[in-house]
Write an enzyme that holds these catalytic residues in place. Structure first.
Site, PDB file in Angstrom:
ATOM      1  CG  ASN A  73      -2.063  -0.938   1.159  1.00  0.00           C
ATOM      2  OD1 ASN A  73      -2.358  -1.481   0.096  1.00  0.00           O
ATOM      3  ND2 ASN A  73      -2.731  -1.157   2.268  1.00  0.00           N
ATOM      4  NE  ARG A 412      -8.030  -2.368 -10.504  1.00  0.00           N
ATOM      5  CZ  ARG A 412      -7.053  -1.524 -10.790  1.00  0.00           C
ATOM      6  NH1 ARG A 412      -6.064  -1.918 -11.571  1.00  0.00           N
ATOM      7  NH2 ARG A 412      -7.043  -0.300 -10.296  1.00  0.00           N
ATOM      8  NE  ARG A 442      -3.082   5.377 -10.482  1.00  0.00           N
ATOM      9  CZ  ARG A 442      -3.920   6.094  -9.747  1.00  0.00           C
ATOM     10  NH1 ARG A 442      -4.429   5.581  -8.651  1.00  0.00           N
ATOM     11  NH2 ARG A 442      -4.264   7.316 -10.116  1.00  0.00           N
ATOM     12  CG  HIS A 472     -14.336   2.409 -11.384  1.00  0.00           C
ATOM     13  ND1 HIS A 472     -15.056   2.462 -10.198  1.00  0.00           N
ATOM     14  CD2 HIS A 472     -13.222   1.687 -11.104  1.00  0.00           C
ATOM     15  CE1 HIS A 472     -14.404   1.814  -9.258  1.00  0.00           C
ATOM     16  NE2 HIS A 472     -13.293   1.327  -9.768  1.00  0.00           N
ATOM     17  CE1 TYR A 505      -8.887  -7.313  -3.312  1.00  0.00           C
ATOM     18  CE2 TYR A 505      -9.940  -5.917  -4.949  1.00  0.00           C
ATOM     19  CZ  TYR A 505      -8.802  -6.378  -4.332  1.00  0.00           C
ATOM     20  OH  TYR A 505      -7.577  -5.904  -4.722  1.00  0.00           O
ATOM     21  NE  ARG A 601     -10.244  -0.510   1.565  1.00  0.00           N
ATOM     22  CZ  ARG A 601     -10.386  -0.493   0.239  1.00  0.00           C
ATOM     23  NH1 ARG A 601     -11.371  -1.144  -0.306  1.00  0.00           N
ATOM     24  NH2 ARG A 601      -9.561   0.175  -0.520  1.00  0.00           N
ATOM     25  CG  HIS A 629     -13.824  -3.392  -3.565  1.00  0.00           C
ATOM     26  ND1 HIS A 629     -14.507  -3.633  -4.745  1.00  0.00           N
ATOM     27  CD2 HIS A 629     -12.826  -2.542  -3.891  1.00  0.00           C
ATOM     28  CE1 HIS A 629     -13.932  -2.959  -5.735  1.00  0.00           C
ATOM     29  NE2 HIS A 629     -12.922  -2.285  -5.241  1.00  0.00           N
TER      30      HIS A 629
END
Length: 733
Positions: A73, A412, A442, A472, A505, A601, A629
């Site tokens: 992270n 993704r 990214r 997204h 997730y 979160r 998530h």
């Protein structure tokens, strides 16, 4: 239908009926210090991750895993957020978020806070985790810890496998300082002629195609503890290389050596108005990414001043960019040890996702489409299996001869994606397959470019989204011929179509055959693939035009309810809340008496519990074995079984980038059972007995450790896991 203007009204007063005789009271002024800094709030989030690693109640190898997550992270934070601050400081661009200081002041605060956290991380590893691992027969050793026989075997391994790929690079008038690639481990070596002469500097890059930790027992035998248990020992690769530097500098004396690591700017900048071929432009920029300017220099704490000064000077960095690390560098590599060791007693209990009850196989097999004709189905990953719900939805669509078309967004996905395989099968079967692949996701840009080309070669229609926006949203639509009618089946989720992360997730997904959702997704895909400028939807809120305004509209509605003496309730679960307009709307709702619960979160720029401003707002962060998530929004009180309030799920966090620079989609959940499921989850997350982190009005986070027989004090996740294991349809509340 809801029409979404580009920007929301500036204040609740704008919605007052102009025919009223009395002027509405002006909104109460909000204090200037009402926002927490987003970058420092992110560091607080990573500190909460570190707290899980420090917790002795966390299984031992899970503690090592959380140390690795903390390190990874922090790497990304420097590559993206700190890099952006440095660029703003150099170009004079102000920081958008109103709580922030100047870029230079903020960078100094980040350096100070980052150093404190890294010191905590090193202490946790060195003084807590490693000794406990050693007690379990698991060691990270140094070269000097090996026996003479083990060293001899490792020397042979070095000569055959490591030495041929090493390239020492001298630094002198004839050899300029070499390029240091981002996140690579490097040894700074100082050597001299033993006959006399000046000391010389050289850099040796640790190869990234060998393991960071060598399992000694595989190379040098299998020692055992006195009680007969096998001892497992790992040797860091830099220890092996450092022990053999003399072979790289034959005839020279190695005076000193120190490990260091450079983090570089990893942002990709595209001029989409200028670049005609997005894929080619992105590939060009990705090639440049590795040459981004350095933003952080990590060095071992024992480094000499002379070597550090040379590195800082040659890399053109300043003192705030330097991070002295006690102990090992690059603790993200602890993932290797976690994944290598098969020690169930030192990890979380194994968990197998359950098939959602409405997808369970009965005596008579039924397709996903037949089940969706009975009503909407809300799946909750990883507790509900991705493979027997969302993945099966796409795979059955690909194989069904009655399916005419599949349309899907991919942000993704995994390297061996069954979703992509199913889309290829569908295209080869003659179905119309449209896939929006977001090649600007990214750190997944290269993988997504590769998927885009594979899909195109298979006959899929591949598009790359809208100029200036990232796509997204998590949406899929199947068009099916059923007799003389066409029916659309849809999925709208909070997480990616990624089978592997779906086991790690926490996310929600709504599968539905509702005609309104089908019409909405048809309109949305026309926006994404064509020139449609649709902004009116039925059961969707879509960014960049409709999410912020839709959320603020509903916040203000709850404010009016409270002002009129009714009960007002807002509950939001997101990854981050930064957007000032939404935060101010929540503050005003709190001032009106609305009860507001936020489950956040990561970053939270809102200050809860401030008298006169936010005393009706609570903020909680839930962390655990799964990455929280999902994004869930609830407005209005009343029992969900009787239709009380609105529930929405989707892909949007409350950040500028999500609301202004991305295509996001929230879907309204209308099925009573699905609403009840969301209600129980939100209630559980905010229950007094639930263990979590609570945010104070001063911006500090406090961990709460409470529990009951019904609720595990670790987090809501344990209660949800227990529910799946018990096969229960109800959550404790």
């Amino acid at each position: 239908m809801t029409r979404a203007p580009r920007r929301p009204a500036p204040s609740p007063a704008a919605s007052v009926d102009p025919t009223d005789d009395a002027d509405p009271p002006p909104p109460r002024p909000l204090p200037d210090d009402r926002y927490l800094d987003r970058e420092l709030s992110w560091l607080d989030f990573n500190a909460r991750v570190l707290t899980l690693a420090e917790d002795p109640q966390t299984p031992l190898l899970e503690r090592a895993k959380f140390l690795a997550i903390f390190g990874g992270n922090l790497d990304e934070f420097y590559m993206v957020r700190v890099a952006g601050l440095k660029r703003r400081m150099q170009t004079g661009i102000p920081i958008r978020h109103r709580a922030s200081r100047s870029p230079r002041e903020l960078l100094e605060r980040i350096a100070e806070r980052g150093a404190q956290l890294v010191a905590r991380q090193a202490h946790c590893l060195t003084d807590e985790v490693l000794p406990r691992l050693a007690a379990e027969g698991i060691h990270i050793v140094r070269w000097t810890d090996l026996t003479s026989g083990e060293r001899e075997r490792m020397r042979g391994y070095f000569r055959e496998h490591i030495f041929p790929v090493l390239t020492p690079l001298a630094v002198d008038p004839a050899h300029p300082f070499p390029y240091i690639s981002g996140l690579s481990l490097n040894l700074a070596a100082v050597v001299r002629d033993p006959e006399g002469g000046p000391v010389l500097f050289a850099r040796v890059k640790v190869p990234n195609n060998v393991p960071r930790f060598f399992l000694i027992d595989r190379v040098a035998g299998e020692p055992r503890t006195p009680d007969g248990q096998r001892t497992i020992r790992f040797l860091p690769v830099e220890e092996l290389i450092a022990a053999h530097l003399g072979q790289l500098f034959s005839g020279m004396e190695v005076v000193e050596h120190h490990l260091f690591r450079v983090t570089r700017n990893a942002e990709v900048e595209l001029d989409e108005d200028r670049d005609e071929d997005l894929l080619q432009a992105l590939e060009r920029e990705l090639a440049r990414r590795r040459f981004g300017p350095p933003v952080r220099l990590e060095v071992v704490s024992s480094i000499s001043d002379q070597v550090l000064d040379l590195l800082v000077r040659e890399l053109d960095m300043d003192e705030h960019d330097v991070m002295r690390v006690p102990g090992l560098l690059d603790l993200a590599s602890l993932w290797q040890i976690y994944n290598t060791l098969d020690r169930p007693n030192l990890k979380d209990r194994p968990f197998v996702p359950a098939t959602h009850p409405q997808f369970a196989e009965g005596e008579t097999p039924r397709s996903v489409f037949s089940r969706l004709n009975d009503g909407d189905i809300l799946v909750h990953h990883p507790y509900h299996s991705f493979s027997t719900s969302v993945q099966r939805f796409v795979e059955q669509a690909a194989a069904d001869p009655d399916v005419l078309a599949i349309k899907q967004t991919l942000y993704r996905t995994s390297g061996d994606s069954p979703i992509v395989d199913a889309l290829i099968v569908a295209a080869k079967a003659g179905k119309q397959v449209v896939v929006l692949v977001e090649v600007k996701a990214r750190f997944d840009e290269e993988a997504n470019i590769a998927w885009a080309r594979i899909l195109e070669r298979a006959g899929c229609h591949v598009v790359y989204g809208l100029v200036g926006l990232k796509t997204h949203c998590k949406t899929a639509m199947v068009v099916r011929q059923e007799g003389g009618t066409i029916r659309r089946y849809c999925h709208v989720g909070t997480g990616n179509y990624h089978p592997k992360t779906a086991r790690l997730y926490e996310d929600f997904g709504l599968l539905t055959a509702d005609p309104e959702v089908g019409a909405d997704l048809t309109d949305l895909f026309n926006v994404l693939t064509g020139y449609s400028r649709q902004t009116v939807y039925r059961r969707l809120l879509v960014a960049p035009y409709g999410v912020r305004s839709g959320i603020i509209e509903r916040i203000e509605r709850e404010s009016k309810h409270a002002e009129s003496g009714q009960s007002g309730l807002i509950r939001i679960k997101v990854n981050a809340i930064v957007d000032e307009e939404v935060i101010d709307a929540l503050y005003r709702a709190s001032q009106a008496g609305v009860r507001i619960d936020l489950v956040v979160r990561g970053i939270c720029a809102l200050r809860p519990g401030v008298p006169g401003l936010s005393e009706h707002i609570r903020v909680r962060s839930v962390l655990g074995r799964f990455l929280e998530h999902s994004r869930v929004f609830h407005f209005g009180s009343g029992e969900p079984e009787s239709g009380g309030g609105e529930y929405w799920i989707g892909s949007a966090d409350l950040m500028h980038r999500n609301l202004d620079r991305r295509v996001e989609a929230l879907v309204k959940v209308t099925d009573p059972k699905a609403k009840a499921e969301l209600e129980r989850m939100l209630r559980l997350a905010m229950a007094d007995e639930t263990g979590a982190f609570d945010l104070g009005d001063d911006g500090s986070w406090q961990r709460r450790r409470q529990g009951s027989p019904e609720l595990d004090s670790a987090s809501t996740q344990e209660a949800l896991l227990r529910r799946i294991a018990d096969g229960s349809d109800r959550l404790s509340s």
